[in-house]
Each structure stands twice: as C-alpha cells, then as structure tokens.
Design a protein around this motif. Structure first.
Motif, PDB file in Angstrom:
ATOM      1  N   PHE A  99     -18.843   9.023-132.082  1.00  0.00           N
ATOM      2  CA  PHE A  99     -18.209  10.181-131.450  1.00  0.00           C
ATOM      3  C   PHE A  99     -18.796  11.504-131.947  1.00  0.00           C
ATOM      4  N   GLU A 100     -19.852  11.456-132.771  1.00  0.00           N
ATOM      5  CA  GLU A 100     -20.392  12.678-133.350  1.00  0.00           C
ATOM      6  C   GLU A 100     -20.896  13.647-132.282  1.00  0.00           C
ATOM      7  N   LYS A 101     -21.675  13.135-131.331  1.00  0.00           N
ATOM      8  CA  LYS A 101     -22.233  13.995-130.284  1.00  0.00           C
ATOM      9  C   LYS A 101     -21.132  14.613-129.456  1.00  0.00           C
ATOM     10  N   GLN A 102     -20.191  13.766-129.018  1.00  0.00           N
ATOM     11  CA  GLN A 102     -19.110  14.247-128.158  1.00  0.00           C
ATOM     12  C   GLN A 102     -18.195  15.223-128.899  1.00  0.00           C
ATOM     13  N   PHE A 103     -17.955  14.951-130.170  1.00  0.00           N
ATOM     14  CA  PHE A 103     -17.062  15.809-130.952  1.00  0.00           C
ATOM     15  C   PHE A 103     -17.656  17.198-131.143  1.00  0.00           C
ATOM     16  N   GLN A 104     -18.964  17.280-131.382  1.00  0.00           N
ATOM     17  CA  GLN A 104     -19.611  18.565-131.635  1.00  0.00           C
ATOM     18  C   GLN A 104     -19.826  19.377-130.366  1.00  0.00           C
ATOM     19  N   LEU A 105     -20.035  18.716-129.237  1.00  0.00           N
ATOM     20  CA  LEU A 105     -20.335  19.426-127.995  1.00  0.00           C
ATOM     21  C   LEU A 105     -19.113  19.650-127.114  1.00  0.00           C
ATOM     22  N   SER A 106     -17.997  19.047-127.480  1.00  0.00           N
ATOM     23  CA  SER A 106     -16.814  19.129-126.622  1.00  0.00           C
ATOM     24  C   SER A 106     -15.971  20.364-126.934  1.00  0.00           C
ATOM     25  N   ASN A 107     -15.073  20.653-126.012  1.00  0.00           N
ATOM     26  CA  ASN A 107     -14.047  21.684-126.203  1.00  0.00           C
ATOM     27  C   ASN A 107     -12.839  21.291-125.371  1.00  0.00           C
ATOM     28  N   SER A 108     -11.821  22.095-125.401  1.00  0.00           N
ATOM     29  CA  SER A 108     -10.568  21.744-124.729  1.00  0.00           C
ATOM     30  C   SER A 108     -10.719  21.625-123.215  1.00  0.00           C
ATOM     31  N   LEU A 109     -11.742  22.255-122.643  1.00  0.00           N
ATOM     32  CA  LEU A 109     -11.948  22.191-121.199  1.00  0.00           C
ATOM     33  C   LEU A 109     -12.652  20.910-120.763  1.00  0.00           C
ATOM     34  N   LEU A 110     -13.241  20.202-121.719  1.00  0.00           N
ATOM     35  CA  LEU A 110     -14.064  19.036-121.392  1.00  0.00           C
ATOM     36  C   LEU A 110     -13.471  17.727-121.892  1.00  0.00           C
ATOM     37  N   THR A 111     -12.227  17.731-122.328  1.00  0.00           N
ATOM     38  CA  THR A 111     -11.639  16.551-122.960  1.00  0.00           C
ATOM     39  C   THR A 111     -11.658  15.333-122.048  1.00  0.00           C
ATOM     40  N   ASP A 112     -11.395  15.534-120.762  1.00  0.00           N
ATOM     41  CA  ASP A 112     -11.348  14.394-119.844  1.00  0.00           C
ATOM     42  C   ASP A 112     -12.714  13.756-119.618  1.00  0.00           C
ATOM     43  N   TYR A 113     -13.786  14.433-120.011  1.00  0.00           N
ATOM     44  CA  TYR A 113     -15.127  13.892-119.839  1.00  0.00           C
ATOM     45  C   TYR A 113     -15.809  13.574-121.171  1.00  0.00           C
TER      46      TYR A 113
END
Length: 326
Positions: free
Chosen positions: A260-274
């Motif tokens: 989940f490292e990539k997703q955790f670093q690049l994500s934000n609250s607007l992208l949680t569903d993806y």
C-alpha cells in the motif's frame, strides 16, 4: 536298473538383479562435504521461520473475537463470522476492484517495459554510455516512496506542475488538469510512477540473462543475413524465456498482495474510492479501529488467494511452456 528322474531341475534364478545397497552414511558424507554451505544457510532458515512461518499461528485470530487483554485460552471463538462479514461488506468489493486493476496494469507494464528496456540497452555499442544509462535508470529504485510521492504530486500540480505546463505549451490542453483530484487518473499515475521507479532495477536480471546467451548464435545469424530485429526476435527473446516465465509466475502470485506504499503516498481524501487496496483496507478496518480479527481475516484471504494464483500460474506455465518454479 537305475530310474531316471523326469522332473526338471529347478534353479533359483532371480528375474531382476537386486539393486546395490545405498550407503547409510551417504547423506552424512554429503552434509560434511558441504558443511560450510549449510552453516551459511542457518541464519536465513532462522529468519525465514521467525518472520514467515511463525506468524502463521496468528491466523487463529481470524476465527476469534480477539481481545488483546485475554490469553489464547480465554478468547471467544466465532468460527467463520469474520469472513462472512468480509464478503458481505460492499467496501471489500470496491477495494478488491482497485487492487486487481492496479495489479494487472502494473503486471503488464512491469514486464513489457523492463524487457524492452533491457533488450534496447543490450543493443547499445558504447560501453561507457551503456553503463551510464543503466546506472541512472536503476537509481530511482533506492528512492523512498515518500520522496517519490512528493515529486509526483509536485509534477502533477496545477500550480507550477511541469506536466500541466508542458501540455499547455504544446496546446494539448487549454487549462491545467487536476490530476490528483480525479479518480480516473489515479490508476494510471500509480502504474507510471512504479514503472519509472522500478524499470531500471527490474531490467538488471534480464540483462544478466541476455549476457548468458551464446555469442556464436549472433555470429551465425549475421552470416545468414539476419538484422538486429531478427536477432532480437529469434535469439535474444527465446534466450531469456525461462527468466521471463519464472518472474511472471512469481508476479502473478503477488497479484493481489501489492502493498500500500504507493497508494498511501499518492492518495488523498478525494481519491479514496480509487486508491484503497486490500492491505490499506486491512490497516484501516483492522488495526486503526481495533478490529484485529477482521484485519487478520482480510490478510488471510489475501495470502490464500496469492497461493492459489501462484499454483495455478505455475501449473499453466508448466503445461504450456514446460517452465515452472516447483
């Protein structure tokens, strides 16, 4: 008068020769002969047991209503309730979709790009230029995803981001695109970031396999009039087929456990569903809200599916290409 016996003489003749007896001390002789290799492997075996096999005991938590304050004998056993809750949760299927989508995209790009890069790099004739390109290409592998996440976010920013500025200067778009605020871009961003970071490193093993190909095959191909493209297609790629098959099988085994490292670093609250994947789902719904048994059930599901995928991929490859890892 002598009486002659009419019965034929019976001989004790064995149909098959008895195999020679194996020496009882053959195994011990082999161990003593390679004692230093066995001694060198002991730390790795201990590490493997402590960090990979011993934690499997924790899977029992998936069948309990685990409470940290209670001992193992005091835990309440709930059977498959946590798995039933898992498969009834709509969020689980959304997370599974994200995991499989990014895994498949990463699997395709993570194989095509490094193999292509390794083959093209092998065709370079300048020794120093080739080494420079190879060194520069695998340096991003050693950069933390924390740093990479910051770089990617800044590059895609609408405020001075280089990607938007280039697209505007080329008149491809008229106004900046909010890449980090639209879910439809997220899977592609993660895949491209991973390819940029790992291509050079993944290409090393293909380059090593290419160097093991007999050079006389290329000389014979040149004599027959084969160009570079024909040499790549008929010699280079078949020569590294075993390496490609083994790495493909191992990658398919990790198809559902991508971290989940990539997703955790690049994500934000607007992208949680993806952006939310299974490992992040286990972290959020397991450890963060103290549902340890539920989080263990998620991890157990991931591990079991990974084993099934690994065995299936190995069986298919063994039948089709005669290549396998077991």
């Amino acid at each position: 008068m002598e009486t002659l016996s009419t019965q034929p003489e019976t001989r004790n003749v064995s149909a098959t020769p008895t195999p020679p007896k194996k020496r009882k001390n053959g195994i011990w002789r082999s161990i003593l002969k390679q004692k230093y290799l066995y001694l060198m492997s002991i730390p790795f075996v201990i590490w493997l047991f402590v960090f990979n096999y011993l934690p499997v005991w924790g899977w029992t938590m998936a069948f309990q209503k685990y409470k940290p304050a209670k001992s193992f004998s005091e835990q309440e056993w709930v059977g498959f309730k946590n798995f039933v809750d898992l498969f009834q949760d709509e969020r689980f299927y959304l997370v599974l979709r994200n995991t499989l989508a990014m895994s498949l995209m990463g699997l395709i790009a993570g194989f095509v790009v490094p193999i292509t890069f390794a083959v093209l790099l092998n065709e370079l004739r300048g020794k120093y230029f080739k080494r420079t390109v190879q060194t520069v290409s695998y340096l991003p592998h050693f950069v933390s995803w924390v740093v990479v996440g910051g770089i990617i976010t800044k590059m895609l920013s609408i405020d001075g981001g280089i990607v938007n500025e280039v697209l505007i200067s080329l008149h491809i778009i008229n106004e900046p695109i909010q890449f980090m605020a639209q879910g439809k871009w997220f899977w592609g961003i993660v895949t491209a970031s991973d390819v940029w970071k790992e291509t050079g490193w993944n290409a090393i093993i293909y380059l090593a396999a290419i160097t093991g190909i007999d050079k006389e095959l290329y000389e014979a191909a040149k004599v027959d009039g084969a160009g570079r493209f024909r040499q790549i297609w008929n010699i280079t790629l078949p020569g590294i087929r075993t390496t490609i098959s083994v790495l493909l099988i191992m990658s398919i085994g990790h198809l559902i456990s991508i971290g989940f490292e990539k997703q955790f670093q690049l994500s934000n609250s607007l992208l949680t569903d993806y952006s939310e994947v299974l490992d992040m789902y286990a972290l959020n719904y397991g450890i963060n809200i103290s549902r340890f048994s539920y989080g263990t059930a998620i991890s157990m599901f991931t591990s079991v599916v990974s084993i099934i995928l690994l065995l299936t991929a190995n069986g298919i490859m063994k039948k089709t290409t005669k290549e396998s890892i077991m």
